[in-house]
Enzyme design. Structure first.
Site, short mmCIF file in Angstrom:
data_model
loop_
_atom_site.label_atom_id
_atom_site.label_comp_id
_atom_site.label_asym_id
_atom_site.label_seq_id
_atom_site.Cartn_x
_atom_site.Cartn_y
_atom_site.Cartn_z
N ILE A 68 0.90 -1.15 0.00
CA ILE A 68 0.00 0.00 0.00
C ILE A 68 0.94 1.20 0.00
O ILE A 68 1.90 1.24 0.76
CB ILE A 68 -0.95 0.00 1.23
CG1 ILE A 68 -1.81 1.28 1.28
CG2 ILE A 68 -0.21 -0.17 2.55
CD1 ILE A 68 -2.89 1.25 2.39
N SER A 69 0.70 2.16 -0.89
CA SER A 69 1.62 3.30 -1.03
C SER A 69 1.68 4.14 0.24
O SER A 69 0.73 4.18 1.01
CB SER A 69 1.19 4.19 -2.20
OG SER A 69 0.96 3.43 -3.37
N GLN A 70 2.79 4.84 0.40
CA GLN A 70 2.96 5.80 1.50
C GLN A 70 1.86 6.87 1.39
O GLN A 70 1.57 7.34 0.28
CB GLN A 70 4.35 6.43 1.32
CG GLN A 70 4.72 7.48 2.33
CD GLN A 70 5.94 8.29 1.86
OE1 GLN A 70 6.24 8.35 0.66
NE2 GLN A 70 6.61 8.90 2.79
#
Ligand code: SAH
Length: 219
Positions: A68-70
């Site tokens: 999951i992206s930052q």
């Protein structure tokens, strides 16, 4: 004497802190994006065992070697798309579904496409649990876009491409925007591209680091 265990902060409080410390203190300025990031429950998009780290300033593993992206990158992508509500948006690389939820929270009609079926299934469940039933999740090669619903006002790509994915560009409306990390594996530039009569116009570009986009126009 009884020792009281420290009370862990509520998700809402952690979310407000995330918005202040990771987004506003950097360079995210769009109030609509900040408000959307404040509303989406990120803890529902990470694996259970990592829920305590949902508001960390980091990408987190979601299985299948993906992340999951930052939060900062999710906000940057949302801000770059310049959405005002009611747009048709394609989100390539569903992953956990978090980026799609933020785009839906901004009032967009979101189609999202993921190549790994179990992640797409998990994202569907995450989006339902968080109340984003209207987001449409598809399985397939997102480097080829989603022709059945093209053209789009905006396309967000959460995985790095070796070069500008031409097919995605061609599925934009005139003046539509494509945000995509472009570069080598491990280090890229997040490019913001506008569909213009003269061809792709690169609006701006900042350094970033995403997992690779696989498929026809990926690595
Ligand atoms: N936006 C996501 C980030 C997921 S990481 C989130 O917020 O959680 C990028 C995702 O892109 C991975 O799940 C990976 O499987 C997917 N991906 C890579 N290449 C793809 C392709 N060609 N088509 C669709 N999805 C792809």
């Amino acid at each position: 004497m009884r020792v009281r265990s420290p009370v862990s902060p509520e998700p809402g409080e952690l979310r407000s802190r995330m918005v202040e410390q990771q987004l506003r203190c950097r360079d995210v300025v769009d109030e609509r994006v900040l408000a959307a990031m404040e509303r989406v429950p990120r803890e529902l998009f990470v694996p259970k065992r990592l829920q305590g780290r949902a508001y960390d300033d980091a990408a987190l593993p979601i299985g299948e070697g993906q992340t999951i992206s930052q939060p900062y990158m999710v906000a940057r992508i949302a801000e770059a798309l310049d959405l005002t509500g009611g747009e048709r948006v394609l989100d390539v690389g569903t992953g956990s579904g978090y980026q799609a939820a933020v785009l839906a929270e901004l009032g967009s009609y979101v189609d999202t496409i993921e190549r790994i079926p179990v992640l797409a299934e998990q994202a569907r469940a995450n989006l339902d649990a968080a109340g984003y039933e209207r987001v449409r999740v598809h399985v397939g090669d997102g480097s080829q876009g989603f022709p059945a619903r093209a053209p789009f006002t905006a396309i967000a790509v959460a995985a790095a491409a070796p070069e500008l994915p031409r097919t995605l560009y061609e599925q934009l409306e005139p003046r539509g925007r494509l945000v995509v990390p472009v570069g080598r594996r491990g280090v890229q530039q997040l490019q913001v591209i506008i569909h213009s009569p003269e061809g792709p116009a690169v609006l701006r570009s900042v350094p970033c680091r995403f997992v690779p986009l696989l498929g026809e126009e990926g690595f």
